[in-house]
Design a protein around this motif. Structure first.
Motif, PDB file in Angstrom:
ATOM      1  N   LEU A   1       1.211  -0.919   0.362  1.00 35.80           N
ATOM      2  CA  LEU A   1       0.225  -0.127   0.330  1.00 35.80           C
ATOM      3  C   LEU A   1       0.612   1.278   0.400  1.00 35.80           C
ATOM      4  CD1 LEU A   1      -3.313   0.464   0.240  1.00 35.80           C
ATOM      5  CD2 LEU A   1      -2.620   0.727   2.658  1.00 35.80           C
ATOM      6  N   ASP A   2       1.987   1.104   0.553  1.00 36.53           N
ATOM      7  CA  ASP A   2       3.076   2.357   0.612  1.00 36.53           C
ATOM      8  C   ASP A   2       4.008   2.097  -0.858  1.00 36.53           C
ATOM      9  OD1 ASP A   2       4.301   4.020   2.209  1.00 36.53           O
ATOM     10  OD2 ASP A   2       5.747   3.416   2.793  1.00 36.53           O
ATOM     11  N   ILE A   3       4.330   0.893  -0.493  1.00 34.70           N
ATOM     12  CA  ILE A   3       5.091   1.159  -2.112  1.00 34.70           C
ATOM     13  C   ILE A   3       4.283   1.703  -2.839  1.00 34.70           C
ATOM     14  CG2 ILE A   3       6.543   0.254  -3.866  1.00 34.70           C
ATOM     15  CD1 ILE A   3       7.264  -2.059  -1.531  1.00 34.70           C
ATOM     16  N   HIS A   4       3.072   1.179  -3.873  1.00 30.73           N
ATOM     17  CA  HIS A   4       1.659   1.387  -4.762  1.00 30.73           C
ATOM     18  C   HIS A   4       1.373   2.798  -4.339  1.00 30.73           C
ATOM     19  CE1 HIS A   4       4.284  -1.711  -6.578  1.00 30.73           C
ATOM     20  NE2 HIS A   4       3.271  -2.666  -5.620  1.00 30.73           N
ATOM     21  N   HIS A   5       1.698   3.630  -3.526  1.00 31.03           N
ATOM     22  CA  HIS A   5       1.183   4.341  -3.219  1.00 31.03           C
ATOM     23  C   HIS A   5      -0.009   5.587  -4.130  1.00 31.03           C
ATOM     24  CE1 HIS A   5       3.634   7.780  -3.148  1.00 31.03           C
ATOM     25  NE2 HIS A   5       4.493   7.315  -2.420  1.00 31.03           N
ATOM     26  N   ARG A   6       1.052   6.459  -5.276  1.00 32.88           N
ATOM     27  CA  ARG A   6       0.845   6.499  -6.509  1.00 32.88           C
ATOM     28  C   ARG A   6      -0.062   6.342  -6.983  1.00 32.88           C
ATOM     29  NH1 ARG A   6       6.331   7.323  -5.897  1.00 32.88           N
ATOM     30  NH2 ARG A   6       6.323   9.969  -6.214  1.00 32.88           N
ATOM     31  N   LYS A   7      -0.510   4.193  -7.793  1.00 32.30           N
ATOM     32  CA  LYS A   7      -1.123   4.131  -7.982  1.00 32.30           C
ATOM     33  C   LYS A   7      -2.838   3.251  -7.809  1.00 32.30           C
ATOM     34  CE  LYS A   7       1.767   3.013 -12.151  1.00 32.30           C
ATOM     35  NZ  LYS A   7       2.209   1.964 -12.562  1.00 32.30           N
ATOM     36  N   ILE A   8      -2.398   3.772  -6.108  1.00 37.53           N
ATOM     37  CA  ILE A   8      -3.297   3.767  -5.316  1.00 37.53           C
ATOM     38  C   ILE A   8      -4.072   4.377  -3.957  1.00 37.53           C
ATOM     39  CG2 ILE A   8      -4.255   1.730  -3.241  1.00 37.53           C
ATOM     40  CD1 ILE A   8      -1.726  -0.579  -4.277  1.00 37.53           C
ATOM     41  N   PRO A   9      -5.241   5.241  -4.532  1.00 38.68           N
ATOM     42  CA  PRO A   9      -5.241   6.437  -4.250  1.00 38.68           C
ATOM     43  C   PRO A   9      -5.655   6.271  -3.260  1.00 38.68           C
ATOM     44  CG  PRO A   9      -6.574   6.856  -6.163  1.00 38.68           C
ATOM     45  CD  PRO A   9      -5.386   5.174  -6.347  1.00 38.68           C
ATOM     46  N   GLN A  10      -7.026   5.641  -2.896  1.00 41.13           N
ATOM     47  CA  GLN A  10      -8.117   5.143  -2.614  1.00 41.13           C
ATOM     48  C   GLN A  10      -7.335   3.993  -0.589  1.00 41.13           C
ATOM     49  OE1 GLN A  10     -11.258   6.608  -2.444  1.00 41.13           O
ATOM     50  NE2 GLN A  10     -10.606   7.224  -4.717  1.00 41.13           N
TER      51      GLN A  10
ATOM     52  N   MET B   1     -15.595  -2.400  -4.033  1.00 41.31           N
ATOM     53  CA  MET B   1     -13.888  -1.999  -4.790  1.00 41.31           C
ATOM     54  C   MET B   1     -13.236  -1.249  -5.552  1.00 41.31           C
ATOM     55  SD  MET B   1     -12.652  -6.554  -5.839  1.00 41.31           S
ATOM     56  CE  MET B   1     -12.364  -7.212  -4.070  1.00 41.31           C
ATOM     57  N   GLY B   2     -14.440  -0.779  -6.521  1.00 45.37           N
ATOM     58  CA  GLY B   2     -14.336   0.550  -7.065  1.00 45.37           C
ATOM     59  C   GLY B   2     -12.699   0.744  -8.033  1.00 45.37           C
ATOM     60  N   GLU B   3     -12.697   1.943  -8.571  1.00 49.33           N
ATOM     61  CA  GLU B   3     -11.353   1.906  -8.786  1.00 49.33           C
ATOM     62  C   GLU B   3     -10.292   2.502  -7.451  1.00 49.33           C
ATOM     63  OE1 GLU B   3     -10.044   4.518 -12.825  1.00 49.33           O
ATOM     64  OE2 GLU B   3     -12.033   4.591 -11.917  1.00 49.33           O
ATOM     65  N   GLY B   4      -9.373   2.130  -7.944  1.00 45.70           N
ATOM     66  CA  GLY B   4      -7.708   2.891  -7.296  1.00 45.70           C
ATOM     67  C   GLY B   4      -7.309   2.587  -5.708  1.00 45.70           C
ATOM     68  N   ARG B   5      -7.915   0.897  -5.505  1.00 49.11           N
ATOM     69  CA  ARG B   5      -7.601   0.244  -4.510  1.00 49.11           C
ATOM     70  C   ARG B   5      -7.054  -0.854  -4.205  1.00 49.11           C
ATOM     71  NH1 ARG B   5     -13.300   2.334  -3.700  1.00 49.11           N
ATOM     72  NH2 ARG B   5     -13.105   3.797  -1.957  1.00 49.11           N
ATOM     73  N   LEU B   6      -6.079  -1.258  -3.492  1.00 45.84           N
ATOM     74  CA  LEU B   6      -5.282  -2.394  -3.184  1.00 45.84           C
ATOM     75  C   LEU B   6      -6.095  -2.925  -3.831  1.00 45.84           C
ATOM     76  CD1 LEU B   6      -2.159  -3.308  -3.453  1.00 45.84           C
ATOM     77  CD2 LEU B   6      -2.545  -3.362  -0.847  1.00 45.84           C
ATOM     78  N   LEU B   7      -5.590  -4.694  -4.125  1.00 44.02           N
ATOM     79  CA  LEU B   7      -5.648  -5.897  -3.701  1.00 44.02           C
ATOM     80  C   LEU B   7      -4.884  -7.174  -4.083  1.00 44.02           C
ATOM     81  CD1 LEU B   7      -8.157  -8.005  -5.664  1.00 44.02           C
ATOM     82  CD2 LEU B   7      -6.356  -8.890  -5.889  1.00 44.02           C
ATOM     83  N   PHE B   8      -4.358  -6.963  -3.790  1.00 48.34           N
ATOM     84  CA  PHE B   8      -2.846  -8.353  -2.785  1.00 48.34           C
ATOM     85  C   PHE B   8      -2.947  -9.582  -2.902  1.00 48.34           C
ATOM     86  CE2 PHE B   8       1.047  -9.564  -0.075  1.00 48.34           C
ATOM     87  CZ  PHE B   8       1.767  -8.836  -1.128  1.00 48.34           C
ATOM     88  N   ALA B   9      -2.235 -10.286  -3.957  1.00 46.09           N
ATOM     89  CA  ALA B   9      -2.792 -11.680  -3.155  1.00 46.09           C
ATOM     90  C   ALA B   9      -1.087 -12.869  -2.930  1.00 46.09           C
ATOM     91  CB  ALA B   9      -3.046 -12.162  -4.772  1.00 46.09           C
ATOM     92  N   PHE B  10      -1.187 -13.023  -2.198  1.00 41.46           N
ATOM     93  CA  PHE B  10      -0.118 -13.570  -1.773  1.00 41.46           C
ATOM     94  C   PHE B  10       0.054 -15.159  -0.964  1.00 41.46           C
ATOM     95  CE2 PHE B  10       2.963 -13.862   2.298  1.00 41.46           C
ATOM     96  CZ  PHE B  10       4.274 -14.156   0.647  1.00 41.46           C
ATOM     97  N   ALA B  11       0.869 -15.786  -1.450  1.00 43.26           N
ATOM     98  CA  ALA B  11       0.666 -17.353  -1.234  1.00 43.26           C
ATOM     99  C   ALA B  11       1.344 -18.088  -0.256  1.00 43.26           C
ATOM    100  CB  ALA B  11       0.874 -18.859  -2.289  1.00 43.26           C
TER     101      ALA B  11
END
Length: 231
Positions: free
Chosen positions: A76-85, A221-231
């Protein structure tokens, strides 16, 4: 210094700069002249963290694996420019069985977490064990991708109907649009399928959900929110 959740919500550590008054700065300089014990330093750090982050605890029922939550907050911090919400984010735990709830909506303001079910790609689970084992960003692999995505708003497709579009933000998923990796409803993600088969079906790499869950997810979910997938 630990970045507070309030700082993440408001867009990063810039919030923390320039907030002290002249009086408070003078007090800090005066305190710096007096040696502190280790216990006093720990207590002061705890008070500082509490002052910076007065928000309710995140995930109070511990529904999300800690490593997944920590990585998502970092993303969320790293990609803050592309995740404004920054009001909520979405996490997918691919270590979990497909029949379990493993898609989490994390409210970053209240700290509460809601859980849903989601599928993984057939290429990620070729024997249909119910567990995703392999991940890829390659077209026609039919595998799920991991990493940080940005939601790109509601869409509608001729085959899958209403959906949520996703943009991959990392080398592990940056071909998501090319691969048509989306969030959509599917019969094989519905409760009836789970009750009959004991696990969800497999997608072509999409984060398929039940038809009942999709409308609220699509709206929130709308637009500009983070979805993070991890295994």
């Amino acid at each position: 210094m630990r970045l507070s959740r309030r700082g993440l919500i408001l867009g990063g550590s810039a919030l923390l700069a320039g907030c002290a008054s002249a009086d408070s700065m003078a007090a800090v300089r005066g305190a710096a002249l007096t040696p502190m014990t280790a216990d006093a330093a720990t207590a002061r750090a705890a008070m500082t963290d509490a002052a910076l982050d007065p928000s309710p605890p995140l995930d109070p029922r511990n529904r999300v694996r800690k490593e997944l939550m920590d990585r998502a907050l970092a993303a969320l911090d790293i990609h803050h420019r592309k995740i404004p919400q920054r009001d909520r984010m979405y996490l997918v735990d691919f270590k979990r069985f497909s029949g379990d709830e493993r898609l989490f909506e994390v409210d970053l303001v209240s700290g509460e977490v809601k859980a849903f079910r989601t599928c993984h790609g057939r290429g990620s689970d070729p024997t249909h064990s119910g567990y995703a084992q392999n991940f890829s960003n390659t077209p026609e692999s039919y595998m799920s991708s991991v990493g940080a995505f940005a939601t790109a708003g509601a869409g509608y497709g001729a085959q899958q109907g209403p959906n949520v579009l996703l943009d991959g933000l990392e080398y592990s998923n940056d071909r998501a649009r090319e691969r048509a990796i989306i969030i959509h409803g599917a019969d094989y993600a519905d409760p009836d399928f789970l009750a009959r088969e004991g696990k969800l079906g497999r997608s072509y790499g999409c984060f398929s959900t039940s038809h009942a869950d999709l409308p609220s997810l699509r709206e929130r979910m709308g637009e500009g929110r983070l979805l993070f997938a991890f295994a």
